[in-house]
Design an enzyme around this catalytic site. Structure first.
Site, PDB file in Angstrom:
ATOM      1  N   TYR A   1       7.158  -2.311  18.619  1.00  0.00           N
ATOM      2  CA  TYR A   1       7.489  -2.959  17.334  1.00  0.00           C
ATOM      3  C   TYR A   1       7.935  -4.404  17.578  1.00  0.00           C
ATOM      4  O   TYR A   1       7.439  -5.341  16.960  1.00  0.00           O
ATOM      5  CB  TYR A   1       8.591  -2.182  16.604  1.00  0.00           C
TER       6      TYR A   1
ATOM      7  N   SER B   1      12.271 -10.704  13.423  1.00  0.00           N
ATOM      8  CA  SER B   1      13.390  -9.807  13.718  1.00  0.00           C
ATOM      9  C   SER B   1      14.155 -10.309  14.931  1.00  0.00           C
ATOM     10  O   SER B   1      13.573 -10.912  15.845  1.00  0.00           O
ATOM     11  CB  SER B   1      12.808  -8.421  14.012  1.00  0.00           C
TER      12      SER B   1
ATOM     13  N   ASN C   1       0.829  -1.215   0.000  1.00  0.00           N
ATOM     14  CA  ASN C   1       0.000   0.000   0.000  1.00  0.00           C
ATOM     15  C   ASN C   1       0.863   1.264   0.000  1.00  0.00           C
ATOM     16  O   ASN C   1       0.350   2.360   0.159  1.00  0.00           O
ATOM     17  CB  ASN C   1      -0.970   0.018   1.195  1.00  0.00           C
TER      18      ASN C   1
ATOM     19  N   LYS D   1       6.212  -8.204  16.647  1.00  0.00           N
ATOM     20  CA  LYS D   1       6.848  -9.344  15.962  1.00  0.00           C
ATOM     21  C   LYS D   1       6.721 -10.607  16.808  1.00  0.00           C
ATOM     22  O   LYS D   1       6.433 -11.691  16.295  1.00  0.00           O
ATOM     23  CB  LYS D   1       8.333  -9.056  15.685  1.00  0.00           C
TER      24      LYS D   1
HETATM   25  P1  NAD Z   1       9.985  -1.519   4.401  1.00  0.00           P
HETATM   26  O1  NAD Z   1       9.206  -0.540   5.187  1.00  0.00           O
HETATM   27  O2  NAD Z   1      10.978  -1.008   3.419  1.00  0.00           O
HETATM   28  O3  NAD Z   1       9.007  -2.527   3.656  1.00  0.00           O
HETATM   29  C1  NAD Z   1       7.754  -2.905   4.195  1.00  0.00           C
HETATM   30  C2  NAD Z   1       6.711  -2.717   3.111  1.00  0.00           C
HETATM   31  O4  NAD Z   1       5.423  -3.096   3.639  1.00  0.00           O
HETATM   32  C3  NAD Z   1       6.605  -1.265   2.656  1.00  0.00           C
HETATM   33  O5  NAD Z   1       6.689  -1.221   1.242  1.00  0.00           O
HETATM   34  C4  NAD Z   1       5.232  -0.825   3.157  1.00  0.00           C
HETATM   35  O6  NAD Z   1       4.644   0.115   2.293  1.00  0.00           O
HETATM   36  C5  NAD Z   1       4.476  -2.145   3.188  1.00  0.00           C
HETATM   37  N1  NAD Z   1       3.352  -2.185   4.136  1.00  0.00           N
HETATM   38  C6  NAD Z   1       3.366  -1.898   5.457  1.00  0.00           C
HETATM   39  N2  NAD Z   1       2.123  -2.054   5.965  1.00  0.00           N
HETATM   40  C7  NAD Z   1       1.324  -2.463   4.951  1.00  0.00           C
HETATM   41  C8  NAD Z   1      -0.052  -2.798   4.834  1.00  0.00           C
HETATM   42  N3  NAD Z   1      -0.899  -2.722   5.876  1.00  0.00           N
HETATM   43  N4  NAD Z   1      -0.533  -3.194   3.634  1.00  0.00           N
HETATM   44  C9  NAD Z   1       0.288  -3.263   2.549  1.00  0.00           C
HETATM   45  N5  NAD Z   1       1.602  -2.962   2.585  1.00  0.00           N
HETATM   46  C10 NAD Z   1       2.110  -2.555   3.782  1.00  0.00           C
HETATM   47  O7  NAD Z   1      10.705  -2.503   5.441  1.00  0.00           O
HETATM   48  P2  NAD Z   1      11.831  -3.603   5.196  1.00  0.00           P
HETATM   49  O8  NAD Z   1      13.082  -3.105   5.789  1.00  0.00           O
HETATM   50  O9  NAD Z   1      11.803  -4.054   3.789  1.00  0.00           O
HETATM   51  O10 NAD Z   1      11.273  -4.726   6.156  1.00  0.00           O
HETATM   52  C11 NAD Z   1      10.435  -5.766   5.692  1.00  0.00           C
HETATM   53  C12 NAD Z   1       9.981  -6.576   6.868  1.00  0.00           C
HETATM   54  O11 NAD Z   1      11.133  -7.048   7.578  1.00  0.00           O
HETATM   55  C13 NAD Z   1       9.154  -5.784   7.881  1.00  0.00           C
HETATM   56  O12 NAD Z   1       8.124  -6.630   8.371  1.00  0.00           O
HETATM   57  C14 NAD Z   1      10.152  -5.471   8.978  1.00  0.00           C
HETATM   58  O13 NAD Z   1       9.538  -5.316  10.230  1.00  0.00           O
HETATM   59  C15 NAD Z   1      11.039  -6.697   8.952  1.00  0.00           C
HETATM   60  N6  NAD Z   1      12.379  -6.434   9.463  1.00  0.00           N
HETATM   61  C16 NAD Z   1      13.119  -5.406   8.946  1.00  0.00           C
HETATM   62  C17 NAD Z   1      14.374  -5.128   9.460  1.00  0.00           C
HETATM   63  C18 NAD Z   1      15.181  -3.941   8.944  1.00  0.00           C
HETATM   64  O14 NAD Z   1      16.068  -3.464   9.665  1.00  0.00           O
HETATM   65  N7  NAD Z   1      14.935  -3.459   7.743  1.00  0.00           N
HETATM   66  C19 NAD Z   1      14.907  -5.932  10.483  1.00  0.00           C
HETATM   67  C20 NAD Z   1      14.150  -7.005  10.962  1.00  0.00           C
HETATM   68  C21 NAD Z   1      12.873  -7.241  10.439  1.00  0.00           C
END
Ligand code: NAD
Ligand code: UDP
Length: 349
Positions: free
Chosen positions: A150, A125, A33, A154
């Site tokens: 957050y 995470s 989204n 998770k």
């Molecule tokens: P990001 O924010 O770049 O990507 C997440 C995507 O999900 C975004 O494009 C956002 O627009 C979309 N999104 C969020 N809520 C939504 C909804 N309700 N409907 C549709 N789309 C939605 O984050 P990322 O770094 O790519 O992380 C991806 C996943 O990995 C996340 O769940 C995050 O919590 C987890 N994570 C990330 C990290 C990090 O440091 N980047 C570390 C551990 C875990």
């Protein structure tokens, strides 16, 4: 080849995984989204893979929108990246995080059960371990000693996924990421920061670009070799490979009922001061910094036990920190040239 639904596929990790899966011959279907990403990320994916991407703009908290995607498509497996990820934002607005992250996962599970899709990889995470005293952090350590909403979201999602996997005959793998860094080597895909970044690498990149004066190193009095805190930084392309291995394993799985959690890290601790040196040698530029006080809630040392990823997935991260710094800088130069957009993303865990 299998058809994989990628939720949050316009985001940082999802977009790199989408590229890899497509290059490996999978059909991919992205939903997002754009709450923390931009359509331009999908254009970059298409440019790299030289193919159009199947995409629907869907908010996963809207069960009808989500069901419509399942009713029109047939998926063999799902990778669920969609979620909000800013630790600091979650402290200020926990309900936003519980509503978005937990509702999205519940809706996804409901659609999976309704349309008989049984295989799911979930973005978890290292924050689920919370305050553990010993490192490396292993999957059989207790989880749930979380320190912010957050991380709690998770942890709760992992509990929900486990219960539903076991009772509804699903096959679910939660991947616990450590500190994702790096960018695609093309320089076209990476992560755009919004405002002043909270995380180390995005902050250093802003300093290197001259947008911020200097880095504050949060603490030089930890019990580590150089006194600065230690983390396990893993290249985003290695993370993408971890997802590919997880999907391959789920698609080959004989048992249709299981739940497992696996760390994705390099298993190597890198200090803040070492990270600064890596950026300096990758870019040939100085990173001005000053020593500041410790950041509240920070762990002194966190890195992954990687034996389970190696044994269960045959996964081992290959890219070095220097490679990650080079790729990050290449992407930053691309952003500096093309101009960063007003809608930018928050990078946190
Ligand atoms: P990001 O924010 O770049 O990507 C997440 C995507 O999900 C975004 O494009 C956002 O627009 C979309 N999104 C969020 N809520 C939504 C909804 N309700 N409907 C549709 N789309 C939605 O984050 P990322 O770094 O790519 O992380 C991806 C996943 O990995 C996340 O769940 C995050 O919590 C987890 N994570 C990330 C990290 C990090 O440091 N980047 C570390 C551990 C875990
Ligand atoms: N850090 C720092 N200055 C910054 C941002 C982060 O010294 O401006 C340190 C932070 O204290 C931690 C490490 O860099 O020890 C990684 O921080 P980040 O927020 O990227 O990841 P996390 O702490 O959530 O693992």
């Amino acid at each position: 080849m299998a058809n994989v639904l990628i939720t949050g596929g316009a985001g940082y990790i999802g977009s790199h995984t989408a590229v890899l899966l497509s290059q490996e011959g999978y059909d991919i279907y992205i939903i997002d989204n754009f709450i923390n990403s931009e359509p331009s990320a999908l254009r970059a994916v298409e440019k790299i893979i030289s193919k159009c991407v199947q995409f629907s703009e869907v908010d996963l908290t809207n069960s009808e929108e989500l069901d419509a995607v399942f009713s029109k498509n047939s998926f063999d497996a799902i990778i669920h990246f969609a979620g909000l990820k800013s630790v600091s934002e979650s402290v200020g607005d926990p309900l936003k995080y519980y509503n978005n992250n937990i509702s999205s996962t519940l809706n996804l599970l409901n659609s999976m059960c309704k349309y008989n899709i049984t295989k799911l990889v979930f973005s978890s995470s290292a924050t689920v371990y919370g305050k553990c005293e010993t490192v490396p952090l292993a999957e059989d350590f207790p989880i749930g000693q979380t320190t912010n909403p957050y991380a709690t979201s998770k942890f709760v999602q992992e509990l929900i996924l486990k219960d539903v996997a076991l009772s509804n005959n699903l096959n679910i793998m939660a991947l616990r990421y450590f500190n994702p860094v790096g960018a695609h080597t093309s320089g076209l895909l990476g992560e755009k920061p919004r405002g002043i970044p909270n995380n180390l690498c995005p902050y250093i990149l802003q300093v290197l670009s001259g947008k911020l004066d200097r880095l504050n190193v949060f603490g030089d009095d930890y019990e580590t070799a150089d006194g600065s805190a230690i983390r396990d930084y893993i290249h985003v392309v290695d993370l993408a490979i971890g997802h590919l291995k997880a999907i391959e394993k789920l698609l080959c799985a004989e048992s249709s009922v299981s739940y497992d959690a696996i760390n994705l890290g390099r298993g190597v601790g890198v200090s803040v001061l070492e990270m600064i040196k890596s950026f300096e040698s990758a870019t040939g530029r100085k990173v001005p910094y000053k020593i500041a006080g410790r950041r509240q809630g920070d762990l002194p040392v966190s890195y992954a036990a990687t034996d389970k990823a190696s044994a269960e997935l045959g996964f081992q991260a290959e890219r070095s920190i220097e490679q990650a710094c080079l790729d990050l800088w290449r992407y930053q130069e691309h952003l500096n040239k093309t101009g960063t957009s007003k809608e930018q993303s928050v990078r946190e865990k």
